[in-house]
Design a protein around this motif. Sequence first.
Motif, PDB file in Angstrom:
ATOM      1  N   GLY A   7      -8.844   9.726  -0.593  1.00 46.65           N
ATOM      2  CA  GLY A   7      -9.352   8.361  -0.515  1.00 46.65           C
ATOM      3  C   GLY A   7      -8.393   7.366  -1.139  1.00 46.65           C
ATOM      4  O   GLY A   7      -8.167   6.266  -0.617  1.00 46.65           O
ATOM      5  N   VAL A   8      -7.815   7.742  -2.297  1.00 49.21           N
ATOM      6  CA  VAL A   8      -6.836   6.873  -2.946  1.00 49.21           C
ATOM      7  C   VAL A   8      -5.590   6.738  -2.080  1.00 49.21           C
ATOM      8  O   VAL A   8      -5.040   5.638  -1.931  1.00 49.21           O
ATOM      9  CB  VAL A   8      -6.491   7.416  -4.351  1.00 49.21           C
ATOM     10  N   ALA A   9      -5.145   7.814  -1.484  1.00 46.43           N
ATOM     11  CA  ALA A   9      -3.957   7.768  -0.631  1.00 46.43           C
ATOM     12  C   ALA A   9      -4.217   6.894   0.594  1.00 46.43           C
ATOM     13  O   ALA A   9      -3.361   6.092   0.993  1.00 46.43           O
ATOM     14  CB  ALA A   9      -3.559   9.177  -0.202  1.00 46.43           C
ATOM     15  N   ARG A  10      -5.392   7.031   1.184  1.00 40.68           N
ATOM     16  CA  ARG A  10      -5.742   6.238   2.360  1.00 40.68           C
ATOM     17  C   ARG A  10      -5.774   4.748   1.984  1.00 40.68           C
ATOM     18  O   ARG A  10      -5.269   3.896   2.720  1.00 40.68           O
ATOM     19  CB  ARG A  10      -7.090   6.662   2.913  1.00 40.68           C
ATOM     20  N   THR A  11      -6.349   4.425   0.847  1.00 38.48           N
ATOM     21  CA  THR A  11      -6.413   3.039   0.391  1.00 38.48           C
ATOM     22  C   THR A  11      -5.010   2.476   0.176  1.00 38.48           C
ATOM     23  O   THR A  11      -4.717   1.329   0.532  1.00 38.48           O
ATOM     24  CB  THR A  11      -7.225   2.948  -0.918  1.00 38.48           C
ATOM     25  N   ALA A  12      -4.125   3.284  -0.409  1.00 36.53           N
ATOM     26  CA  ALA A  12      -2.746   2.843  -0.644  1.00 36.53           C
ATOM     27  C   ALA A  12      -2.030   2.575   0.674  1.00 36.53           C
ATOM     28  O   ALA A  12      -1.303   1.582   0.807  1.00 36.53           O
ATOM     29  CB  ALA A  12      -1.993   3.876  -1.468  1.00 36.53           C
ATOM     30  N   VAL A  13      -2.248   3.437   1.659  1.00 37.48           N
ATOM     31  CA  VAL A  13      -1.599   3.248   2.962  1.00 37.48           C
ATOM     32  C   VAL A  13      -2.125   1.988   3.639  1.00 37.48           C
ATOM     33  O   VAL A  13      -1.362   1.175   4.166  1.00 37.48           O
ATOM     34  CB  VAL A  13      -1.808   4.492   3.852  1.00 37.48           C
ATOM     35  N   VAL A  14      -3.444   1.798   3.608  1.00 38.57           N
ATOM     36  CA  VAL A  14      -4.034   0.620   4.239  1.00 38.57           C
ATOM     37  C   VAL A  14      -3.557  -0.649   3.538  1.00 38.57           C
ATOM     38  O   VAL A  14      -3.192  -1.636   4.177  1.00 38.57           O
ATOM     39  CB  VAL A  14      -5.574   0.722   4.236  1.00 38.57           C
ATOM     40  N   THR A  17       0.113  -1.310   4.422  1.00 36.12           N
ATOM     41  CA  THR A  17       0.241  -1.795   5.791  1.00 36.12           C
ATOM     42  C   THR A  17      -0.220  -3.247   5.888  1.00 36.12           C
ATOM     43  O   THR A  17       0.423  -4.084   6.531  1.00 36.12           O
ATOM     44  CB  THR A  17      -0.579  -0.910   6.755  1.00 36.12           C
ATOM     45  N   ALA A  18      -1.330  -3.562   5.235  1.00 42.33           N
ATOM     46  CA  ALA A  18      -1.842  -4.932   5.264  1.00 42.33           C
ATOM     47  C   ALA A  18      -0.848  -5.891   4.624  1.00 42.33           C
ATOM     48  O   ALA A  18      -0.632  -7.006   5.115  1.00 42.33           O
ATOM     49  CB  ALA A  18      -3.190  -5.004   4.548  1.00 42.33           C
ATOM     50  N   THR A  19      -0.227  -5.484   3.533  1.00 37.39           N
ATOM     51  CA  THR A  19       0.754  -6.330   2.869  1.00 37.39           C
ATOM     52  C   THR A  19       1.964  -6.566   3.774  1.00 37.39           C
ATOM     53  O   THR A  19       2.458  -7.698   3.904  1.00 37.39           O
ATOM     54  CB  THR A  19       1.207  -5.686   1.548  1.00 37.39           C
ATOM     55  N   ALA A  20       2.443  -5.506   4.430  1.00 42.31           N
ATOM     56  CA  ALA A  20       3.603  -5.643   5.315  1.00 42.31           C
ATOM     57  C   ALA A  20       3.289  -6.572   6.480  1.00 42.31           C
ATOM     58  O   ALA A  20       4.104  -7.432   6.847  1.00 42.31           O
ATOM     59  CB  ALA A  20       4.037  -4.272   5.824  1.00 42.31           C
ATOM     60  N   ASN A  23       3.037 -10.209   5.214  1.00 41.01           N
ATOM     61  CA  ASN A  23       4.365 -10.788   4.950  1.00 41.01           C
ATOM     62  C   ASN A  23       5.080 -11.166   6.243  1.00 41.01           C
ATOM     63  O   ASN A  23       5.731 -12.213   6.323  1.00 41.01           O
ATOM     64  CB  ASN A  23       5.221  -9.818   4.141  1.00 41.01           C
ATOM     65  N   ARG A  24       4.938 -10.323   7.252  1.00 38.30           N
ATOM     66  CA  ARG A  24       5.599 -10.610   8.526  1.00 38.30           C
ATOM     67  C   ARG A  24       5.004 -11.854   9.173  1.00 38.30           C
ATOM     68  O   ARG A  24       5.726 -12.711   9.703  1.00 38.30           O
ATOM     69  CB  ARG A  24       5.472  -9.416   9.467  1.00 38.30           C
ATOM     70  N   VAL A  25       3.684 -11.969   9.130  1.00 35.46           N
ATOM     71  CA  VAL A  25       3.023 -13.148   9.696  1.00 35.46           C
ATOM     72  C   VAL A  25       3.453 -14.401   8.937  1.00 35.46           C
ATOM     73  O   VAL A  25       3.734 -15.440   9.533  1.00 35.46           O
ATOM     74  CB  VAL A  25       1.486 -12.965   9.677  1.00 35.46           C
ATOM     75  N   SER A  26       3.530 -14.308   7.620  1.00 40.37           N
ATOM     76  CA  SER A  26       3.936 -15.463   6.814  1.00 40.37           C
ATOM     77  C   SER A  26       5.358 -15.893   7.159  1.00 40.37           C
ATOM     78  O   SER A  26       5.646 -17.097   7.283  1.00 40.37           O
ATOM     79  CB  SER A  26       3.851 -15.130   5.327  1.00 40.37           C
TER      80      SER A  26
END
Length: 100
Positions: A7-14, A17-20, A23-26
């Motif tokens: 669960g922690v690993a999945r949260t870190a991946v999500v 990905t959301a941060t990347a 940043n790209r949209v910004s």
Amino acid sequence: MPGLLRGVARTAVVAGTATAVSNRVSRRQAGRWAQQDVAASEQYAPPPAAAPAPPAPAPPVPGDDMSSKIAQLKELGQLKEQGILTEEEFAAQKSRLLSS
């Protein structure tokens, strides 16, 4: 414990990905806004000033031909130094003046 780790690993991946993606949209939006700013500034920029036409040479005075040519050459040199005349225009005016 393996379920918690997963669960922690999945949260870190999500989150990563959301941060990347965020940043790209910004960056993309900033690029578009910069292009709009440039287009707007070009639209409202004043037109470049036209270079003034070189003054007409003074008519020659009879009997004082050489001194008038020297004075005209000095005027041409000053106009060239001020950036009003280009090198080609200066050369053309000088040759025309010396040939007359």
